[in-house]
Structures are given as C-alpha cells and as structure tokens.
Design a protein around this motif. Structure first.
Motif, PDB file in Angstrom:
ATOM      1  N   ILE A  33      15.255 -39.651 -10.600  1.00 27.26           N
ATOM      2  CA  ILE A  33      15.707 -38.331 -11.028  1.00 27.26           C
ATOM      3  C   ILE A  33      15.522 -37.377  -9.859  1.00 27.26           C
ATOM      4  N   PHE A  34      16.606 -36.737  -9.428  1.00 28.99           N
ATOM      5  CA  PHE A  34      16.515 -35.786  -8.324  1.00 28.99           C
ATOM      6  C   PHE A  34      15.730 -34.544  -8.769  1.00 28.99           C
ATOM      7  N   ILE A  35      14.614 -34.274  -8.104  1.00 32.08           N
ATOM      8  CA  ILE A  35      13.845 -33.070  -8.390  1.00 32.08           C
ATOM      9  C   ILE A  35      14.592 -31.853  -7.839  1.00 32.08           C
ATOM     10  N   ALA A  36      14.661 -30.793  -8.652  1.00 33.86           N
ATOM     11  CA  ALA A  36      15.288 -29.552  -8.178  1.00 33.86           C
ATOM     12  C   ALA A  36      14.448 -28.984  -7.038  1.00 33.86           C
ATOM     13  N   ASP A  37      15.021 -28.955  -5.862  1.00 34.93           N
ATOM     14  CA  ASP A  37      14.276 -28.513  -4.684  1.00 34.93           C
ATOM     15  C   ASP A  37      15.257 -27.948  -3.670  1.00 34.93           C
ATOM     16  N   GLU A  38      14.810 -26.937  -2.939  1.00 31.73           N
ATOM     17  CA  GLU A  38      15.647 -26.303  -1.925  1.00 31.73           C
ATOM     18  C   GLU A  38      16.068 -27.284  -0.832  1.00 31.73           C
ATOM     19  N   VAL A  39      15.308 -28.361  -0.674  1.00 30.45           N
ATOM     20  CA  VAL A  39      15.587 -29.300   0.412  1.00 30.45           C
ATOM     21  C   VAL A  39      17.002 -29.858   0.328  1.00 30.45           C
ATOM     22  N   TRP A  40      17.531 -30.029  -0.903  1.00 33.27           N
ATOM     23  CA  TRP A  40      18.838 -30.660  -1.068  1.00 33.27           C
ATOM     24  C   TRP A  40      19.980 -29.793  -0.557  1.00 33.27           C
ATOM     25  N   LYS A  41      19.731 -28.487  -0.362  1.00 32.78           N
ATOM     26  CA  LYS A  41      20.790 -27.592   0.115  1.00 32.78           C
ATOM     27  C   LYS A  41      21.151 -27.847   1.578  1.00 32.78           C
ATOM     28  N   GLY A  42      20.267 -28.509   2.284  1.00 36.15           N
ATOM     29  CA  GLY A  42      20.542 -28.861   3.671  1.00 36.15           C
ATOM     30  C   GLY A  42      19.364 -29.611   4.246  1.00 36.15           C
ATOM     31  N   PHE A  43      19.562 -30.882   4.570  1.00 37.97           N
ATOM     32  CA  PHE A  43      18.441 -31.681   5.045  1.00 37.97           C
ATOM     33  C   PHE A  43      18.902 -32.746   6.036  1.00 37.97           C
ATOM     34  N   VAL A  44      17.930 -33.212   6.788  1.00 43.58           N
ATOM     35  CA  VAL A  44      18.115 -34.336   7.692  1.00 43.58           C
ATOM     36  C   VAL A  44      17.062 -35.366   7.340  1.00 43.58           C
ATOM     37  N   ASN A  45      17.475 -36.599   7.067  1.00 49.61           N
ATOM     38  CA  ASN A  45      16.449 -37.614   6.842  1.00 49.61           C
ATOM     39  C   ASN A  45      16.268 -38.437   8.110  1.00 49.61           C
ATOM     40  N   ARG A  46      15.143 -39.122   8.198  1.00 59.50           N
ATOM     41  CA  ARG A  46      14.787 -39.849   9.417  1.00 59.50           C
ATOM     42  C   ARG A  46      14.946 -41.356   9.264  1.00 59.50           C
ATOM     43  N   PHE A  47      15.716 -41.789   8.268  1.00 58.23           N
ATOM     44  CA  PHE A  47      15.808 -43.234   8.047  1.00 58.23           C
ATOM     45  C   PHE A  47      17.243 -43.664   7.727  1.00 58.23           C
ATOM     46  N   TYR A  48      17.464 -44.954   7.836  1.00 59.81           N
ATOM     47  CA  TYR A  48      18.739 -45.549   7.442  1.00 59.81           C
ATOM     48  C   TYR A  48      18.779 -45.658   5.922  1.00 59.81           C
ATOM     49  N   CYS A  49      19.976 -45.516   5.370  1.00 60.73           N
ATOM     50  CA  CYS A  49      20.138 -45.636   3.924  1.00 60.73           C
ATOM     51  C   CYS A  49      21.389 -46.459   3.613  1.00 60.73           C
ATOM     52  N   VAL A  50      21.210 -47.467   2.756  1.00 63.36           N
ATOM     53  CA  VAL A  50      22.327 -48.259   2.245  1.00 63.36           C
ATOM     54  C   VAL A  50      22.348 -48.046   0.737  1.00 63.36           C
ATOM     55  N   ALA A  51      23.458 -47.528   0.221  1.00 68.36           N
ATOM     56  CA  ALA A  51      23.557 -47.213  -1.208  1.00 68.36           C
ATOM     57  C   ALA A  51      24.535 -48.165  -1.889  1.00 68.36           C
ATOM     58  N   LEU A  52      24.032 -48.915  -2.857  1.00 69.20           N
ATOM     59  CA  LEU A  52      24.855 -49.777  -3.703  1.00 69.20           C
ATOM     60  C   LEU A  52      24.833 -49.142  -5.088  1.00 69.20           C
ATOM     61  N   LYS A  53      25.928 -48.505  -5.490  1.00 70.55           N
ATOM     62  CA  LYS A  53      25.892 -47.626  -6.658  1.00 70.55           C
ATOM     63  C   LYS A  53      27.049 -47.890  -7.618  1.00 70.55           C
ATOM     64  N   ARG A  54      26.784 -47.577  -8.897  1.00 70.88           N
ATOM     65  CA  ARG A  54      27.801 -47.637  -9.945  1.00 70.88           C
ATOM     66  C   ARG A  54      27.676 -46.404 -10.825  1.00 70.88           C
ATOM     67  N   GLU A  55      28.801 -45.900 -11.292  1.00 73.59           N
ATOM     68  CA  GLU A  55      28.831 -44.767 -12.227  1.00 73.59           C
ATOM     69  C   GLU A  55      28.101 -43.551 -11.674  1.00 73.59           C
ATOM     70  N   ALA A  56      28.098 -43.414 -10.370  1.00 72.88           N
ATOM     71  CA  ALA A  56      27.482 -42.238  -9.743  1.00 72.88           C
ATOM     72  C   ALA A  56      28.516 -41.118  -9.665  1.00 72.88           C
ATOM     73  N   THR A  57      28.042 -39.882  -9.792  1.00 77.56           N
ATOM     74  CA  THR A  57      28.935 -38.728  -9.679  1.00 77.56           C
ATOM     75  C   THR A  57      28.269 -37.654  -8.834  1.00 77.56           C
ATOM     76  N   GLY A  58      29.084 -36.741  -8.319  1.00 76.16           N
ATOM     77  CA  GLY A  58      28.541 -35.633  -7.555  1.00 76.16           C
ATOM     78  C   GLY A  58      29.188 -35.484  -6.203  1.00 76.16           C
ATOM     79  N   LYS A  59      28.792 -34.440  -5.503  1.00 74.73           N
ATOM     80  CA  LYS A  59      29.338 -34.145  -4.186  1.00 74.73           C
ATOM     81  C   LYS A  59      28.225 -34.198  -3.142  1.00 74.73           C
ATOM     82  N   ILE A  60      28.560 -34.799  -2.008  1.00 73.95           N
ATOM     83  CA  ILE A  60      27.654 -34.825  -0.868  1.00 73.95           C
ATOM     84  C   ILE A  60      28.356 -34.160   0.299  1.00 73.95           C
ATOM     85  N   LYS A  61      27.649 -33.294   0.996  1.00 79.08           N
ATOM     86  CA  LYS A  61      28.159 -32.770   2.255  1.00 79.08           C
ATOM     87  C   LYS A  61      27.525 -33.569   3.371  1.00 79.08           C
ATOM     88  N   TYR A  62      28.364 -34.204   4.155  1.00 84.12           N
ATOM     89  CA  TYR A  62      27.904 -35.085   5.231  1.00 84.12           C
ATOM     90  C   TYR A  62      28.547 -34.573   6.508  1.00 84.12           C
TER      91      TYR A  62
END
Length: 298
Positions: A33-62
């Motif tokens: 569950i995504f915690i409501a946090d200001e971090v999501w408005k603009g962030f940089v992560n320091r790791f690789y991410c591989v997402a295998l997803k189904r029935e996901a919704t939403g917008k990502i700014k990349y």
C-alpha cells in the motif's frame, strides 16, 4: 528532490516490513500500500527495479513525460531516474517488484554487463507484454530470489545474481520476440523512420538544428532512443546511429558527385560544425577522403 536511497526506505513507503536482505528484495504488490507522502511528488531512487504487474492503474512521470502504469506487463527502471507518482489514481494491482541496489553487483560480471540490457533505458510506456507461460518463467525466478533472501550466507550473493542475470536474459529474449511478432507495425515504423530522415534533409533542418541525432528521430517516432536502436538492430542489423551515418554518407556522395560545392560547404550543409569531423567520418566509412572520392568520378 527526494531520494529513496535504501531498500528499507522503499519498503516503509509501501507499508511493508523490513526487507530480509539489505540490497535486494522481491515485493508482492498485492501486499503493498503506497503511503501518502510528499516523496512521491518527485523522487530519485538508487536501485534497479523490475516490475511484473497485473491490473495496475495510475500515472507515472518518468523523466519529463507521463506514462500509464498499466501499460504492458513487465517494465524496467534504472537507478537515479527522476520519477513521480499520482497516488490519487494509483492502484498496485497484483504482481511483483524486484529491486536491487547497484552495490550488490560489485565485483561481479553483472556490474558491467547490466549496461548491455537496453530495456533499463526504455520509457515505461514501452513495457514488455508477456504470454502466460513467459510470466510463469519469470515468477519462478522471482520466487527463487525471494527464497534465497530469507537465509544469507557466503553463497547468497552469487546465487541471487545468477538468478537476476537469468531473468534479464529471459527478458532480452522476450523483447526480441515482441519486436518480431509486431512485424507489421514495425514495418510501418521503419517506413516512417526513413520518411523522418528524408524530411530532415529535404526541409533543410540541418541549417537550424545541425547534425541529425538519435534523440531527434526517437522523439519524432515517440520512442525512447534505446528502444528505437534495439528495434532497428533486430530488423536491420544496425542501430540508429549507424543508420544516420549511412544516410549522411549517401547525401555526401550525392553532393560530391552532382555539385561543385567544396568539402567545407558540404560538411556544413549536412549539419557538421567542423569540416574535419565530416572528412573523418567519410574516410572511415568509404576508405577515401571526400576529395579522393570526387576524383574517382572524373
């Protein structure tokens, strides 16, 4: 700009307990569950991410563009990419996230080899679509990685990295399959690719924009530069830059054989800032200098 620097910090932002391994984690999206946090408005992560997803919704700014999170089944992001999430319309759906820190790769061949997997540079909307069988293959690997994270010993790193490498090699196969199975669409894209190149020269964009670039072509085709190059390589054996060089040499030969323009004038007409750069490229591709080529036509 906020920074998510550790796997533990990312777990907390997804309402998850502490990870079993400090540098790698397999996250079950159905339990997140995504915690409501200001971090999501603009962030940089320091790791690789591989997402295998189904029935996901939403917008990502990349980077500077917005993408649908539900595009495709498998997507990849590299460390240090600027991102933001629209939590109001975000649903995790089901599936898995594999996240691993670059430091985990140190002293292993994968530390250098991972740069060869172009899909980490693809935009999110160029995600990979999988068959049910292909999904099962990757889930099996993810389960093995997760199991190995539960008990850490001197063999753990090597075993997990070998599984990550296997997952990336499978993904390479699936991307190439996707390029091929979309042959008809890709054929139209290749036609458009040639049209964009021809238009660039015919409209004399070189005068205002300079030398034709990979980023210009990718932008006109609504693709990321790496995705375009990989697609072209599968279908033509050459990447985007090689295609640009071929076109430049063809245009140069045309001008050398049909006009009295000097080498400098031809170089500038093609978008080169320095005539020497043009001459160097021409000789590299033809084994002749521009003047020597022109003299063969006399």
């Amino acid at each position: 700009m906020n920074t998510i620097s550790s796997i533990s910090a990312f777990h907390r932002l997804l309402s998850l307990p502490e990870p079993h391994h400090p540098f790698v984690s397999v996250i079950n999206l159905a339990e997140s569950i995504f915690i409501a946090d200001e971090v999501w408005k603009g962030f940089v992560n320091r790791f690789y991410c591989v997402a295998l997803k189904r029935e996901a919704t939403g917008k990502i700014k990349y980077g500077q563009q917005h993408y649908d999170y539900d595009k495709g089944v498998l997507s990849f992001t590299a460390p240090n990419q600027v991102q933001s999430l629209d939590l109001q319309n975000m649903e995790c759906g089901s599936g898995y996230l594999l996240i691993f820190h670059p430091d985990f790769l140190l002293k292993h061949d994968l530390a250098n080899a991972i740069n060869n997997y172009g899909f980490f540079s693809y935009a999110v909307n160029e995600a990979l679509h999988l068959s049910a069988e292909e999904e099962d293959d990757l889930i099996t690997i993810l389960n093995k990685i997760n199991k190995e994270c539960l008990h850490i010993d001197r063999h753990t790193q090597e075993i997990i990295l070998s599984q990550i490498e296997l997952l990336l090699n499978y993904s390479n196969r699936f991307y190439e399959r996707q390029f091929i199975t979309r042959k008809n669409n890709n054929h139209q894209l290749l036609i458009k690719f040639e049209q964009v190149i021809d238009e660039y020269f015919n409209a004399n964009h070189t005068a205002s924009l300079g030398l034709l670039t990979v980023h210009y072509l990718a932008d006109k085709l609504n693709l990321s530069p790496n995705y375009l190059s990989d697609l072209l390589r599968v279908h033509t054996g050459q990447n985007t830059q090689q295609h640009i060089h071929e076109k430049l040499i063809a245009k140069a030969k045309e001008k050398l054989s049909t006009t009295t323009l000097s080498v400098n004038e031809i170089a500038y007409a093609l978008g080169f800032e320095h005539a020497q750069s043009f001459s160097t490229l021409f000789k590299k591709k033809t084994n002749l200098s521009p003047l020597a080529f022109r003299n063969t036509l006399i």
